[in-house]
Design an enzyme around this catalytic site. Structure first.
Site, short mmCIF file in Angstrom:
data_model
loop_
_atom_site.label_atom_id
_atom_site.label_comp_id
_atom_site.label_asym_id
_atom_site.label_seq_id
_atom_site.Cartn_x
_atom_site.Cartn_y
_atom_site.Cartn_z
CD GLU A 264 -1.67 -11.36 -11.84
OE1 GLU A 264 -0.78 -10.64 -11.35
OE2 GLU A 264 -2.82 -10.94 -12.06
CE1 TYR B 185 -4.12 -1.86 0.20
CE2 TYR B 185 -2.80 -3.32 1.57
CZ TYR B 185 -3.93 -3.08 0.83
OH TYR B 185 -4.88 -4.06 0.69
CB CYS C 66 -7.48 -3.91 -6.17
SG CYS C 66 -8.89 -4.99 -6.39
CG HIS C 67 -5.32 -9.42 -8.08
ND1 HIS C 67 -5.94 -8.75 -9.12
CD2 HIS C 67 -4.29 -10.11 -8.62
CE1 HIS C 67 -5.30 -9.03 -10.25
NE2 HIS C 67 -4.30 -9.86 -9.97
CG ASN D 124 -10.66 -1.85 -8.49
OD1 ASN D 124 -11.20 -1.32 -9.43
ND2 ASN D 124 -9.90 -2.93 -8.61
#
Length: 157
Positions: free
Chosen positions: A154, A96, A127-128, A119
């Protein structure tokens, strides 16, 4: 006029909402941030079809960037945070604090976290990819289990 459709994914059903300007939202059905009025169901809308195709390609492992037009509604600050989220590279995570630094507002960590949580466009506005400073997987409107699954997809964790 707002329109929506559904997309079944390996992580559960998603609702995708758009208008003629762009994508307004993409939520897992368990998320509480969906609007009460999604508009009319339209399985043939061009932007909905583009978003559904790109999300399907993402889950199949053949897409790591999205180019569907976005028209999400939010405050100027939220829009700034959401835009910064789109710059986090596939397969990477930011804290963050890094996100606050990216919008040149390093003291706004808490506000950045709140904007991140609002979001409306899951996965496409990633946002993940934002995690706690310690590396801990912190909250995700779609559930922390989904966040972990997306990051694993990912190769970020």
């Amino acid at each position: 006029m707002n329109v929506f459709t559904y997309l079944d994914t390996p992580l559960g059903r998603m609702t995708i909402q758009a208008n003629d300007q762009g994508l307004l939202g993409a939520w897992f059905t368990t998320q509480t941030t969906q609007p009460d009025d999604l508009g009319e169901q339209d399985d043939g809308h061009a932007i909905l079809n583009q978003a559904a195709l790109q999300l399907s390609e993402y889950f199949a492992g053949i897409r790591n960037q999205f180019d569907v037009p976005i028209a999400a509604k939010g405050t100027a600050f939220q829009q700034q945070v959401w835009q910064a989220l789109t710059t986090i590279p596939f397969g990477e995570t930011w804290s963050y604090q890094q996100l606050a630094d990216a919008i040149d507002n390093p003291k706004a960590v808490r506000a950045v976290g709140l904007a991140n949580g609002k979001n409306p466009i899951s996965i496409i506005v990633p946002c993940h990819r934002v995690i706690g400073k310690s590396g801990k997987l912190t909250g995700y409107a779609g559930g922390v289990e989904r966040k972990a699954a997306l990051l694993k997809l990912e190769n970020a964790i």
